[in-house]
Design an enzyme around this catalytic site. Structure first.
Site, short mmCIF file in Angstrom:
data_model
loop_
_atom_site.label_atom_id
_atom_site.label_comp_id
_atom_site.label_asym_id
_atom_site.label_seq_id
_atom_site.Cartn_x
_atom_site.Cartn_y
_atom_site.Cartn_z
CB VAL A 113 117.15 28.04 48.40
CG1 VAL A 113 116.02 28.41 49.36
CG2 VAL A 113 118.08 29.22 48.18
CG ASP B 1 116.09 33.67 38.57
OD1 ASP B 1 117.13 33.00 38.69
OD2 ASP B 1 114.98 33.18 38.25
CD GLU C 113 121.45 29.47 51.02
OE1 GLU C 113 120.58 29.07 51.82
OE2 GLU C 113 121.74 30.67 50.87
N GLY D 76 115.91 27.56 32.93
CA GLY D 76 115.19 28.83 32.89
C GLY D 76 115.47 29.61 31.62
CE LYS E 49 120.74 32.16 37.01
NZ LYS E 49 120.03 33.26 37.69
CG ASN F 55 111.83 36.19 39.88
OD1 ASN F 55 111.12 36.69 40.74
ND2 ASN F 55 112.02 36.74 38.69
CG ASP G 267 111.94 39.34 35.55
OD1 ASP G 267 110.80 39.66 35.15
OD2 ASP G 267 112.47 38.25 35.28
#
Length: 281
Positions: free
Chosen positions: A124, A185, A122, A26, A44, A173, A168
């Site tokens: 998803v 995000d 987590e 991203g 992340k 997201n 955002d």
């Protein structure tokens, strides 16, 4: 797969056991599927500020505080240490927002750990156990569009009641999990009461939802939840149980030309960012 350098230290410390694959790249981070014991999670890995296409705009960082006064002074002066502290604060903002929103009942990924610029949380998944798709990758019937729109408006209400505006929020997201939409995000999340741009960003978040789902259910394009939500919030009467109408009666008065121009500029900037997300995603 061979673990990326940023994840190797987490393996050595026993926080993760293996890296399965890259999930996505991203504007602000790389996301990997990892194994932790018998569980599958995601990691992340935040990009350095110089590598991100999304900048820490002052609109988002306004009124963010750091407890360490030395860090605050360095951040204000823009020293190397200050830039490092600012980067750490930007990354930890998402962690703080995730815990805060999860406690408020907002459907966000469950955070597990944050170490060396890596957020473990987590994974998803959809009804098949695969990584959940983003909203923009799914086609909806008018009925499903209305249902998901209503669900997400309630999530925005819960966020606002918890004092948070995503800042955002869009189809890029939000994930479509087996149990419904999941908001992701959040490093740009802002304090609803302490940021002067909170209203504008909330209205933009809600407008993004309306425009996306309105493409499947055109009747949603006639709703105006954003101004209704903010009016209730400003008056201190918004609760998670508030019944919304999707209508708002605007007061007639002098036109704020400067405000209109700012809204046009914001819309152009948002469209430019949207195109970047489409290219990166």
């Amino acid at each position: 797969m061979k673990p990326p350098k940023r994840l190797q230290s987490l393996i050595e410390e026993g926080l993760i056991d293996a890296v399965v694959r890259q999930l996505m790249s991203g504007k602000e981070a790389m996301v990997y599927v990892v194994r932790v014991g018998d569980e599958t999670r995601c990691a992340k890995v935040y990009k350095e500020a110089t590598e991100r296409s999304f900048r820490q705009a002052v609109d988002y960082t306004e009124n963010r505080k750091v407890k360490n006064t030395r860090q605050a002074r360095a951040m204000a002066k823009g020293t190397k240490f200050g830039r490092q502290a600012q980067e750490a604060a930007w990354q930890s903002a998402e962690v703080d927002a995730l815990y805060r929103l999860a406690a408020a009942g907002v459907r966000v990924p469950r955070p597990y750990n944050f170490c060396d610029g890596v957020l473990l949380m987590e994974l998803v998944t959809d009804e098949h156990g695969d990584a959940a798709p983003r909203l923009n990758d799914v086609q909806f019937t008018p009925e499903d569009a209305r249902r998901h729109h209503a669900t997400l408006i309630r999530e925005v209400v819960r966020m606002l009641c918890a004092g948070v505006v995503h800042g955002d929020l869009s189809e890029f997201n939000i994930l479509v999990a087996a149990d419904g939409p999941v908001i992701i995000d959040l490093p740009q999340a802002i304090d609803a009461a302490g940021n002067n741009h909170a209203k504008r960003m909330l209205l933009r978040d809600v407008e993004n939802l309306r425009n996306f789902f309105g493409g499947f259910a055109p009747d949603l394009l006639r709703t105006d939840f954003g101004l209704e939500l903010w009016s209730l919030y400003e008056r201190g009467v918004l609760t998670t149980d508030t019944v919304l109408t999707g209508r708002f009666e605007r007061k007639l008065g002098a036109v704020d030309v400067g405000g209109v121009i700012r809204e046009i500029d914001d819309a152009r900037a948002e469209e430019a960012a949207r195109r970047v997300r489409m290219q990166v995603g």
